[in-house]
Design an enzyme around this catalytic site. Structure first.
Site, PDB file in Angstrom:
ATOM      1  N   GLU A 194      -5.113  -4.939  10.703  1.00 28.00           N
ATOM      2  CA  GLU A 194      -4.143  -3.864  10.889  1.00 28.00           C
ATOM      3  C   GLU A 194      -4.460  -3.122  12.186  1.00 28.00           C
ATOM      4  O   GLU A 194      -5.300  -2.213  12.191  1.00 28.00           O
ATOM      5  CB  GLU A 194      -4.210  -2.884   9.713  1.00 28.00           C
TER       6      GLU A 194
ATOM      7  N   GLY B   3       2.502   2.542  10.932  1.00 27.57           N
ATOM      8  CA  GLY B   3       3.405   3.678  10.778  1.00 27.57           C
ATOM      9  C   GLY B   3       4.107   4.090  12.051  1.00 27.57           C
ATOM     10  O   GLY B   3       4.681   5.174  12.134  1.00 27.57           O
TER      11      GLY B   3
ATOM     12  N   HIS C 271      -9.653   0.893   5.107  1.00 29.69           N
ATOM     13  CA  HIS C 271      -8.354   1.088   5.763  1.00 29.69           C
ATOM     14  C   HIS C 271      -8.556   1.991   6.977  1.00 29.69           C
ATOM     15  O   HIS C 271      -9.397   2.888   6.958  1.00 29.69           O
ATOM     16  CB  HIS C 271      -7.360   1.720   4.776  1.00 29.69           C
TER      17      HIS C 271
ATOM     18  N   GLU D 227      -6.983   4.430   8.008  1.00 31.88           N
ATOM     19  CA  GLU D 227      -6.855   5.874   7.716  1.00 31.88           C
ATOM     20  C   GLU D 227      -8.156   6.402   7.108  1.00 31.88           C
ATOM     21  O   GLU D 227      -8.524   7.558   7.325  1.00 31.88           O
ATOM     22  CB  GLU D 227      -5.640   6.114   6.806  1.00 31.88           C
TER      23      GLU D 227
ATOM     24  N   SER E 189       3.583  -1.767  10.459  1.00 27.05           N
ATOM     25  CA  SER E 189       5.037  -1.736  10.679  1.00 27.05           C
ATOM     26  C   SER E 189       5.738  -3.048  10.325  1.00 27.05           C
ATOM     27  O   SER E 189       6.695  -3.440  11.000  1.00 27.05           O
ATOM     28  CB  SER E 189       5.361  -1.314  12.120  1.00 27.05           C
TER      29      SER E 189
ATOM     30  N   ASN F  97       0.875  -1.179   0.000  1.00 24.46           N
ATOM     31  CA  ASN F  97       0.000   0.000   0.000  1.00 24.46           C
ATOM     32  C   ASN F  97       0.910   1.227   0.000  1.00 24.46           C
ATOM     33  O   ASN F  97       1.482   1.571   1.032  1.00 24.46           O
ATOM     34  CB  ASN F  97      -0.894  -0.042   1.248  1.00 24.46           C
TER      35      ASN F  97
ATOM     36  N   LYS G 111       0.151   4.210  -0.249  1.00 28.42           N
ATOM     37  CA  LYS G 111      -0.504   5.386   0.371  1.00 28.42           C
ATOM     38  C   LYS G 111      -0.312   6.620  -0.518  1.00 28.42           C
ATOM     39  O   LYS G 111      -0.251   6.483  -1.734  1.00 28.42           O
ATOM     40  CB  LYS G 111      -0.009   5.578   1.810  1.00 28.42           C
TER      41      LYS G 111
HETATM   42  P1  13P Z   1       3.005   0.627   7.739  1.00 27.88           P
HETATM   43  O1  13P Z   1       3.585  -0.623   7.160  1.00 27.88           O
HETATM   44  O2  13P Z   1       3.678   1.878   7.229  1.00 27.88           O
HETATM   45  O3  13P Z   1       2.889   0.582   9.221  1.00 27.88           O
HETATM   46  O4  13P Z   1       1.500   0.743   7.188  1.00 27.88           O
HETATM   47  C1  13P Z   1       0.664  -0.360   7.276  1.00 27.88           C
HETATM   48  C2  13P Z   1      -0.558  -0.079   6.496  1.00 27.88           C
HETATM   49  O5  13P Z   1      -1.338   0.781   6.860  1.00 27.88           O
HETATM   50  C3  13P Z   1      -0.779  -0.852   5.267  1.00 27.88           C
HETATM   51  O6  13P Z   1      -2.048  -0.650   4.762  1.00 27.88           O
END
Ligand code: 13P
Length: 246
Positions: free
Chosen positions: A163, A169, A93, A95, A209, A9, A11
């Protein structure tokens, strides 16, 4: 398609030039044929990535609207994603849920719209730091509502990603045992809504992460079928190394 999935992803990162370079390096460095690889760039990068992505990788989008078409300024629908070559779409997701206010009900409409358009939804679920003590109840609500009205046969085309919000992150990945336990809870929920066979066949990815140096132990867990990678998916060497370990 192999049940083991490693999805990147990206982002809200990269321009088309960086994206093309990244795909080229991944094509040169990834050898594994045992893993389904999904690259998930921003909407604007999809046509550029689609034009160079090797057929052994799949393309996905990070979000979609649940309506077929209409006056929804700034949104993108499932058939538009199909049209640019996507076969996967991330739905719900954290976010989207926590920054953009998506509810479980909206997430469910997106799952259904994705399936109706023959896209594979990657349904994301996971608890916040404040919800850690009630993680089972949070997962039950998110999985049951997210999958409402999804038939047993449609479940063959659904991927779930666990997740935990506190792990995204932050560098604080869930321990392999914590992640495996949450995945086991999700599998039980799928089993009680559908049946054991459906629960065993659904791919449940871990995200939060994941890096080259912590993925091995995660992948050893019984209930972990792959990973949804954020930050580390932007680094070709890290991502290739994670795929090699999957
Ligand atoms: P990170 O790997 O940066 O923690 O993000 C995970 C994520 O949100 C994947 O969709």
């Amino acid at each position: 398609m192999p049940k083991t999935i490693v999805a990147g992803n990206w982002k809200m990162n990269l321009t088309s030039r960086d994206a093309l370079t990244l795909v080229k390096i991944l094509d040169n460095t990834i050898e594994s044929k045992k893993v389904t690889i999904v690259l998930i760039p921003s909407f604007t990068l999809l046509p550029a990535v689609a034009s160079v992505i090797p057929s052994r990788f799949s393309l996905g989008a990070q979000n979609m609207h649940f309506s077929a078409k209409g006056a929804f300024t700034g949104e993108v629908n499932a058939s538009q994603l199909q049209d640019v070559g996507c076969s996967y779409v991330i739905v719900g997701h954290s976010e989207r849920r926590h920054v953009f206010g998506e509810s479980d009900g909206m997430v469910n409409k997106k799952v259904l719209a994705a399936l109706a358009a023959d896209l594979i939804p990657i349904l994301c679920v996971g608890e916040t730091a404040e919800e850690k003590d009630t993680v089972d109840a949070v997962l039950k609500r998110q999985v049951e509502t997210g999958l409402a009205s999804v038939t047993k046969s449609q479940m063959k085309k659904v991927v779930i990603a666990y997740e935990p919000v506190w792990a995204i992150g932050t560098g604080n990945t869930a321990t392999p045992a914590e992640a495996d336990s949450a995945h086991g809870v999700i599998r039980k929920i799928v089993s009680s809504v559908y049946d054991v066979k459906t629960a065993e066949s659904v791919s449940i990815l871990y995200g939060g992460s994941v890096k080259a140096d912590n993925c091995k132990e995660l992948f050893k867990q019984k209930n972990i079928d792959g990973a949804l990678i954020g930050g580390a998916s932007l680094d070709a060497e890290e991502f290739s190394s994670i795929v090699a370990d999957a």
